[in-house]
Motif scaffolding. Structure first.
Motif, short mmCIF file in Angstrom:
data_model
loop_
_atom_site.label_atom_id
_atom_site.label_comp_id
_atom_site.label_asym_id
_atom_site.label_seq_id
_atom_site.Cartn_x
_atom_site.Cartn_y
_atom_site.Cartn_z
N ALA A 1 9.27 -1.36 -6.23
CA ALA A 1 10.30 -1.26 -5.21
C ALA A 1 10.10 -2.33 -4.14
N ASP B 1 4.24 13.46 -2.95
CA ASP B 1 4.94 13.19 -4.22
C ASP B 1 6.37 12.74 -3.96
N TRP C 1 -3.75 1.33 6.88
CA TRP C 1 -3.96 0.74 5.57
C TRP C 1 -4.17 1.81 4.49
N GLU C 2 -4.20 3.07 4.93
CA GLU C 2 -4.51 4.14 3.98
C GLU C 2 -3.25 4.47 3.17
N THR C 3 -3.39 4.50 1.86
CA THR C 3 -2.22 4.78 1.05
C THR C 3 -1.96 6.28 1.05
N LEU D 1 -1.62 8.28 -1.37
CA LEU D 1 -2.47 9.00 -2.31
C LEU D 1 -3.87 9.21 -1.74
N ASP D 2 -4.41 8.17 -1.10
CA ASP D 2 -5.73 8.31 -0.48
C ASP D 2 -5.70 9.39 0.58
N GLN E 1 0.88 18.07 -0.35
CA GLN E 1 0.99 17.35 -1.62
C GLN E 1 2.45 17.12 -2.04
N HIS F 1 8.58 -0.12 -12.48
CA HIS F 1 9.41 -0.41 -11.31
C HIS F 1 8.54 -0.78 -10.08
N ARG G 1 10.25 6.34 -2.01
CA ARG G 1 10.03 5.02 -1.42
C ARG G 1 9.70 3.96 -2.48
N TYR G 2 8.88 4.33 -3.43
CA TYR G 2 8.44 3.33 -4.40
C TYR G 2 9.08 3.52 -5.77
N GLY G 3 9.74 4.65 -5.96
CA GLY G 3 10.34 4.91 -7.26
C GLY G 3 11.80 4.51 -7.29
N THR G 4 12.46 4.98 -8.32
CA THR G 4 13.87 4.62 -8.47
C THR G 4 14.78 5.74 -7.97
N ASP H 1 -1.51 1.81 -4.05
CA ASP H 1 -2.84 2.12 -4.60
C ASP H 1 -3.15 1.22 -5.78
N LEU I 1 6.55 9.25 -2.26
CA LEU I 1 6.27 8.13 -3.16
C LEU I 1 7.44 7.88 -4.10
N LEU I 2 8.00 8.98 -4.60
CA LEU I 2 9.15 8.81 -5.49
C LEU I 2 10.32 8.15 -4.76
N MET J 1 6.38 3.65 -11.72
CA MET J 1 6.60 2.86 -10.49
C MET J 1 5.23 2.43 -9.96
N ILE K 1 -4.21 -4.62 6.40
CA ILE K 1 -2.79 -4.65 6.05
C ILE K 1 -2.23 -3.24 6.06
N ALA K 2 -1.19 -3.04 6.84
CA ALA K 2 -0.57 -1.73 6.90
C ALA K 2 0.25 -1.49 5.64
N ILE K 3 0.25 -0.25 5.19
CA ILE K 3 1.05 0.11 4.01
C ILE K 3 2.53 0.16 4.44
#
Lengths: 644, 315
Positions: free
Chosen positions: B226, A619, A593-595, A597-598, A615, B224, A625-628, B277, A622-623, B273, B312-314
């Motif tokens: 995703a 970065d 469950w740890e993000t 960033l954490d 680090q 954004h 997977r979650y970015g564009t 977190d 995250l870009l 995005m 909940i898993a990330i």
């Protein structure tokens, strides 16, 4: 230094530990000394109360005192602190006392470990289905407790239990592999030498008034039989045990010498059957009269009893055949006949007088029918006969006239010997109960029986059952119908209600299947199974290889399945997991469950030397997977940089 | 919460940093709550602040109104407050011989509804209609409210005698619910040393033009999210429905609210995005007043929400 193992135990974990202690110690109440169970119960209640009231745990000196007192009690009770009974008692005591010093995680882990070990000890005492089910459930609970200790208070109870259940289910294939392939030892799997054969009941090799009546009050199973064909009629089912020729006016005993082989003449075609004999600590096998074929390493003596060199001390299975019509020893040794006419001098004068009257002017057959006619009148068949004195047969014949089969057999033989006909007592079992559900005939201790055998010129030894004259139903339908209501027969045998009977048949069929197939899996059957699997000659080395191979296959299979379940075909995720593995090798583990960033923050705080290279990975991940920006290059480079 | 800057992730100037900083000088030691409040307004949602008297509820509302350059009005709810006291009334003008509508205090860009639970349900619902529809119906005529339109309602949880607690359906209208809580030691000392903060709030200079705000709101809503992030939000919503700690789970509308709040939070952090977190950061404020604890039936416990996140898993 404060290590995780020294962490204080959180309060809500205590009920799990109490339940674990209860589940793993409770069945020992059956055979433990009462004071120990009481002590354990008090400890459990005390620990529960302290938890409930949130009170302080007792001081160290008090625990030391309690352990000292408990150990002393065990030492006095068992005269040792080792061995099965004393060892288990010590474990139970430790388990319950540990509950009084549940301060840290470490104490809780001791309880869990002890719990797993205690599970094992129950098999020293019982391997029945209920025990197995209880221990499975207890194992589930102990595992759930372990998960609870590691998972912290966040996990709801249902999730903890289902996770533990899943773990137990995953262990089943391994359990099966170990069960099938682990080298078997012959002999009871769990029994220990000192007590494997203690307390087994069964027919003894002597007979005195009351001995069989006492045995008949037990519902324990003596043996189970499965016929290849139809079950013969009940009145023909005489299972022969010891033959008793010597009489000292109260007790009948077998002849001690070594008799020659019998001269057996088989008339009807043999019936094949398989018998599963419970341990009875005697050398004879209770074979159906008259045995035609014997299992190897068994012999037939001149009295038609099938015997072995050693006593039968574990449940065993044999294949036999029997011919229900037979003739044997038509030409008998005169010494044997002489032995079977002998009576103690001066005993039972009234019986002697009666028999002498018959002897003067009758053929043997007429004498037999006179004796049987005597029994058919005025005699009562009962499990509670009055006590008899020195001339027991006289008292029985002329005064009390109440008796069980041993009284009739003994009195009949005494009469015959006085009338000049060689006669002897045969002990064994008669009849049995057919279970239509699994096709087994169950013979219980309550079917124990005694009958007589007389020698007639030209016919050899002939079976005469005087009990049949008194109570024909005993032979034709069974003991429950032969005795009036209120006799101390075991309830199991007495119940005649239809559904109770069906229920009992079903339970016995299940039990029998369990005994035959699960507990009866011995080295022989293991060899057969392995031969069928293409491993013909198995020593322990081959078994070990097979075991290793099977477990390896299972682990591979389970791993493959798990990987298949979690399709991480996404290259971004794959690279990220690679980075996580890299961290894990450096003792930084990422909780699910740890993000990211954490995780990065934690790495900076705990392992600053890793942060610099980690680090950029975070970065880039995250870009990606979650970015564009879905280009992989940055991430791949960053992960590659980690390796250096 | 995300104090550090990710070099690669924070490429955009952040106009709200100054607002956060200024508000932080007024409400001491509550940076996280201030950021949540601003995220709530950025996500175009209404805010419920629930705390004891004197914790700075009103001061925070004042400060936000000043800094964002919003036209501000305050309604003190009492048990005898009538709907017309909120929406406004028509009065007869003798000179022109006609009725003229006098708009009530609800016609402002930021309305502070103080102690909302003191008014009767009828009065409460007048405000709640305004919140939901962005319009007011009075005397048969529907009038548009100004944009942007925000309501910050406050509630005092301790004294419930003579109050009308908001029912669950109306709690759902608030995007977030905050508790300010006591300030920490250092903040309280600074507060005592500096004197009352309310007066200072009035001296704040607007850092934003009211007309800028809608543009920022649009920008924040375009952050954004995703597929894995949507998966995560869905997993969170589903987990609330299965977790035995709650009487019932989050509604689909609550799921949308969670995502919107997370977007605003991410935008505030200067990212374009949304990360898991962000969802975790706004989850307690968005979810607690929408869930009922299985034990006791009050708002969901903060610990239960924390445990939920840990289950909940990330993705």
């Amino acid at each position: 230094m404060s290590t995780p193992a020294r962490e204080a135990l959180d309060r809500h974990a205590t009920p799990w530990l109490l339940a674990t202690a209860l589940a793993t110690t409770a069945p020992h109440v059956i055979h433990q000394p009462l004071w120990l169970s009481a002590l354990a119960g008090v400890m459990l209640l005390w620990a529960s109360w302290l938890w409930w009231k949130d009170e302080r745990l007792p001081g160290r000196w008090l625990i030391v005192l309690l352990v000292g007192a408990g150990s002393a009690g065990i030492l006095i009770e068992f005269r040792t602190l080792f061995g099965r009974d004393a060892g288990v008692a010590m474990l139970v005591m430790f388990m319950t006392m540990k509950l009084l010093e549940l301060k840290s995680r470490r104490d809780a882990m001791v309880v869990v470990t002890l719990g797993y070990f205690l599970l094992l000890t129950h098999y020293f005492y019982s391997q029945s289905i209920p025990t197995g089910l209880w221990l499975l459930a207890a194992m589930w609970l102990v595992t759930a407790t372990l998960i609870r200790l590691h998972g912290g208070p966040g996990n709801p109870m249902r999730a903890t239990l289902s996770y533990a259940g899943l773990l137990c289910l995953q262990a089943i294939p391994f359990m099966l592999v170990l069960y099938l392939l682990f080298p078997r030892i012959s002999g009871p799997l769990w029994g220990l030498p000192s007590d494997a054969h203690a307390g087994t009941t069964g027919l003894s090799d002597t007979m005195s008034p009351g001995s069989i009546a006492q045995l008949a009050q037990s519902a324990d199973i003596a043996f189970r039989v499965r016929f290849d064909g139809a079950v013969p009629p009940k009145q023909k089912l005489y299972w022969r045990g010891p033959v008793m020729e010597q009489f000292d006016s109260t007790t009948w005993r077998p002849y001690e010498g070594r008799p020659p082989a019998p001269n057996l003449e088989i008339i009807s075609p043999p019936i094949r059957y398989e018998t599963t004999l419970e341990a009875h600590n005697q050398r004879w096998l209770l074979a159906l009269d008259a045995p035609a074929e014997l299992p190897s390493d068994f012999g037939l003596n001149s009295q038609l009893t099938v015997t072995k060199r050693q006593a039968i001390t574990e449940r065993q299975r044999f294949r036999l055949s029997a011919s229900l019509d037979y003739r044997f020893n038509t030409a008998e040794d005169p010494a044997v006949l002489q032995r079977n006419l002998a009576l103690p001098v001066g005993s039972n004068p009234d019986a002697r007088a009666l028999a002498s009257q018959w002897r003067s002017n009758s053929a043997p057959e007429a004498i037999v029918s006179k004796a049987l006619a005597l029994f058919a009148n005025e005699f009562t068949y009962t499990l509670r006969p009055p006590l008899l004195g020195r001339n027991g047969v006289d008292e029985f014949l002329f005064q009390t006239r109440r008796g069980f089969c041993e009284h009739y057999a003994a009195a009949f033989v005494v009469l015959m010997r006085n009338a000049g006909i060689p006669a002897r007592v045969v002990g064994g079992y008669q009849g049995g109960e057919y279970n239509p559900l699994d096709g087994y005939l169950v013979v219980r201790q309550s079917d124990a029986h005694a009958w007589a055998e007389i020698w007639l010129d030209g016919q050899g030894w002939v079976r005469i059952d005087p009990t049949a004259a008194v109570s024909p139903s005993r032979i034709e339908t069974g003991i429950a119908d032969a005795l009036p209501f209120g006799e101390p027969l075991p309830a199991l045998v007495q119940w005649r209600s239809e559904w109770v009977r069906t229920l009992r048949y079903r339970w016995e069929a299940i039990n029998n299947a369990w005994n035959q197939n699960i507990l009866g899996y011995d080295p022989q059957r293991q060899r057969e199974l392995l031969a069928r699997l293409g491993l013909p000659d198995t020593d322990w080395r081959n078994l070990a290889i097979a075991l290793g191979a099977a477990c390896g296959l299972l682990v591979t299979g389970l791993m493959g399945w798990t990987l298949y379940q979690r399709p991480s075909h996404d290259p971004v995720t794959r690279l990220w997991h690679k980075a996580l593995r890299h961290l894990a090798r450096r003792q930084v583990n990422c909780a699910p469950w740890e993000t990211p960033l954490d995780l990065a923050r934690r790495v900076r705080e705990q392992r600053p030397e890793l942060a610099e290279s980690f680090q950029p990975v975070v970065d880039a991940y995250l870009l990606a997977r979650y970015g564009t920006d879905h280009s992989l290059k940055t991430l791949r480079d960053a992960v590659a940089q980690l390796r250096r | 919460m995300l104090k550090h800057t990710l070099s690669a992730l924070a490429g955009r100037p952040r106009p709200f940093d100054a607002i956060l900083e200024q508000a932080g000088r007024i409400i001491l030691g509550k940076d996280h709550e201030i950021r949540l409040a601003i995220a709530c307004l950025l996500a175009n949602g209404h805010l419920l602040i629930e705390d004891l008297p004197g914790m700075g509820k009103t001061t925070l509302s004042h400060a936000l109104a000043r800094l964002l350059g919003l036209q501000f009005s305050r309604i003190q709810f009492t048990s005898d407050l009538l709907p017309a006291d909120i929406t406004g009334v028509s009065i007869f003008e003798r000179d022109k011989s006609e009725f003229r509508f006098l708009p009530g205090p609800v016609f402002a860009q930021l309305v502070l509804a103080d102690e909302i639970n003191r008014a009767t349900p009828k009065t409460q619902s007048a405000l709640l209609e305004a919140m939901e529809e962005g319009q007011v119906t009075a005397e048969g005529q529907t009038r548009q409210l100004p944009t942007p339109f925000f309501v910050i309602a406050t509630q005092n949880p301790a004294h419930q005698i003579g109050t009308f607690p908001l029912p669950e359906s109306q709690l759902d209208r608030f995007l977030m619910r905050l508790e300010l809580g006591y300030p920490d030691r250092a903040a309280e000392r600074a507060l005592l040393a500096a004197g009352g903060q309310r007066a200072q709030a009035d001296k704040l200079m607007p850092l934003l033009n009211a007309n800028d705000l809608p543009a920022f709101q649009q920008e924040a809503a375009a952050t954004h999210a995703a597929d894995p992030l949507i998966d995560y939000v869905q997993a969170v919503v589903e987990a609330t429905r299965q977790n035995p700690a709650f009487q019932h789970g989050l509604s689909p509308r609550a799921g949308l609210a969670l995502l919107a709040a997370a977007r605003a939070w991410a935008w505030l952090a200067g990212r374009d995005m949304v990360l898991p977190d962000d969802v975790q950061a706004v989850l307690p404020a968005v979810a607690r007043h929408r869930l009922r604890s299985a034990q006791g039936g009050g708002y969901a416990q903060a610990e239960d929400i924390a445990a939920l996140v840990r289950s909940i898993a990330i993705p």
